[in-house]
Design a protein around this motif. Structure first.
Motif, PDB file in Angstrom:
ATOM      1  N   GLY A  76       0.836  -1.186   0.000  1.00 43.41           N
ATOM      2  CA  GLY A  76       0.000   0.000   0.000  1.00 43.41           C
ATOM      3  C   GLY A  76       0.867   1.230   0.000  1.00 43.41           C
ATOM      4  N   PRO A  77       0.242   2.414  -0.022  1.00 47.84           N
ATOM      5  CA  PRO A  77       1.032   3.646  -0.036  1.00 47.84           C
ATOM      6  C   PRO A  77       1.879   3.763   1.224  1.00 47.84           C
ATOM      7  CG  PRO A  77      -1.336   4.121  -0.055  1.00 47.84           C
ATOM      8  CD  PRO A  77      -1.181   2.647  -0.017  1.00 47.84           C
ATOM      9  N   LEU A  79       2.720   6.519   2.625  1.00 53.05           N
ATOM     10  CA  LEU A  79       2.202   7.620   3.424  1.00 53.05           C
ATOM     11  C   LEU A  79       0.714   7.771   3.146  1.00 53.05           C
ATOM     12  CD1 LEU A  79       3.786  11.023   4.029  1.00 53.05           C
ATOM     13  CD2 LEU A  79       1.456  10.942   3.223  1.00 53.05           C
ATOM     14  N   GLN A  80      -0.060   7.794   4.206  1.00 53.31           N
ATOM     15  CA  GLN A  80      -1.499   8.054   4.086  1.00 53.31           C
ATOM     16  C   GLN A  80      -1.861   9.146   5.088  1.00 53.31           C
ATOM     17  OE1 GLN A  80      -3.823   4.521   4.645  1.00 53.31           O
ATOM     18  NE2 GLN A  80      -2.664   3.353   3.150  1.00 53.31           N
ATOM     19  N   LEU A  81      -2.645  10.106   4.640  1.00 52.02           N
ATOM     20  CA  LEU A  81      -3.089  11.198   5.494  1.00 52.02           C
ATOM     21  C   LEU A  81      -4.574  11.398   5.264  1.00 52.02           C
ATOM     22  CD1 LEU A  81      -2.494  13.533   7.461  1.00 52.02           C
ATOM     23  CD2 LEU A  81      -1.880  14.931   5.483  1.00 52.02           C
ATOM     24  N   GLN A  82      -5.347  11.288   6.328  1.00 49.26           N
ATOM     25  CA  GLN A  82      -6.803  11.479   6.247  1.00 49.26           C
ATOM     26  C   GLN A  82      -7.217  12.539   7.252  1.00 49.26           C
ATOM     27  OE1 GLN A  82      -8.133   7.571   7.268  1.00 49.26           O
ATOM     28  NE2 GLN A  82      -7.877   6.771   5.193  1.00 49.26           N
ATOM     29  N   GLN A  91      -0.408   7.978   8.618  1.00 46.91           N
ATOM     30  CA  GLN A  91       0.219   6.661   8.722  1.00 46.91           C
ATOM     31  C   GLN A  91       1.431   6.618   7.807  1.00 46.91           C
ATOM     32  OE1 GLN A  91      -2.083   2.921   9.078  1.00 46.91           O
ATOM     33  NE2 GLN A  91      -1.108   2.417   7.137  1.00 46.91           N
ATOM     34  N   HIS A 107       1.662   5.354  13.274  1.00 46.51           N
ATOM     35  CA  HIS A 107       0.404   6.085  13.165  1.00 46.51           C
ATOM     36  C   HIS A 107       0.412   7.285  14.106  1.00 46.51           C
ATOM     37  CE1 HIS A 107      -3.953   6.758  13.995  1.00 46.51           C
ATOM     38  NE2 HIS A 107      -3.966   6.685  12.692  1.00 46.51           N
ATOM     39  N   SER A 154      -5.006  15.656   2.781  1.00 44.39           N
ATOM     40  CA  SER A 154      -5.351  14.262   2.491  1.00 44.39           C
ATOM     41  C   SER A 154      -4.350  13.708   1.489  1.00 44.39           C
ATOM     42  CB  SER A 154      -6.752  14.161   1.895  1.00 44.39           C
ATOM     43  OG  SER A 154      -7.717  14.565   2.825  1.00 44.39           O
ATOM     44  N   TRP A 155      -3.966  12.449   1.694  1.00 42.22           N
ATOM     45  CA  TRP A 155      -3.073  11.778   0.758  1.00 42.22           C
ATOM     46  C   TRP A 155      -3.264  10.284   0.891  1.00 42.22           C
ATOM     47  CZ3 TRP A 155      -0.554  13.285  -3.335  1.00 42.22           C
ATOM     48  CH2 TRP A 155       0.340  12.402  -3.933  1.00 42.22           C
ATOM     49  N   PRO A 156      -3.320   9.528  -0.178  1.00 39.42           N
ATOM     50  CA  PRO A 156      -3.282   9.971  -1.566  1.00 39.42           C
ATOM     51  C   PRO A 156      -4.547  10.746  -1.920  1.00 39.42           C
ATOM     52  CG  PRO A 156      -3.361   7.553  -1.421  1.00 39.42           C
ATOM     53  CD  PRO A 156      -3.358   8.089  -0.033  1.00 39.42           C
TER      54      PRO A 156
END
Length: 187
Positions: A76-77, A79-82, A91, A107, A154-156
């Protein structure tokens, strides 16, 4: 002729005691002000040292992402940003030989209660107990700096956007209103 011994009169004693009392009060006030200033300085210093530790932790996690995730196949990615309802979930995934899936997840949760950190090995049901990094007196926000120079919380990107993430940005507003912004380059 008799020499008369002369002592201090009552008025002289009262004047001396009054001067001593005034000097004592002034000394106490100066010492009290010194203690209050020292307490404020220690508190402010603790706040900045704590913030430096938090920045070092994020830098370390981003560094792991940069060094260990580059060129590796991942599930998975990295880097994740929500962002939702005033909360942010960041994350960061890096390679780990301890995990069955080869990934360790870091996290961060930023909300009204402060900033919290936890870690887990992908594929295992164990998580390191969450740790409070910053309390509710400070406000933390993350964003991703895109290739065009704009920032996204937000990312992706939901629509794909065709842009690459160039940097992770962390902004912290302290209790006194000071704002600290740190930028880390991404692979």
């Amino acid at each position: 002729m008799a020499i008369r011994e002369r002592g201090m009169t009552l008025i002289e004693i009262l004047v001396a005691m009054s001067l001593m009392a005034i000097l004592s009060v002034l000394g106490y006030k100066a010492f009290s002000s010194l203690l209050i200033a020292r307490e404020r300085l220690v508190s402010l210093s603790d706040e900045w040292v704590g913030l430096a530790r938090v920045m070092r932790r994020v830098e370390s996690d981003v560094g792991r992402l940069t060094r260990e995730n580059t060129g590796k196949d991942s599930a998975g990615p990295a880097l994740q940003l929500q962002s939702e309802n005033g909360k942010q979930h960041l994350q960061l995934a890096g390679y780990s030989s301890k995990s069955p899936e080869g990934r360790e997840l870091r996290h961060y949760l930023a909300d009204d209660s402060g900033l919290q950190w936890s870690a887990a090995l992908a594929g295992l049901d164990r998580e390191i107990l969450p740790q409070r990094l910053l309390d509710a007196t400070s406000r933390t926000r993350f964003s991703v700096m895109l290739a065009d120079g704009n920032e996204s919380e937000s990312w992706p990107l939901a629509d794909g956007g065709g842009l690459d993430a160039r940097a992770l940005v962390m902004s912290v507003t302290l209790a006194g209103g000071q704002r600290v912004r740190r930028v880390w380059s991404l692979p």
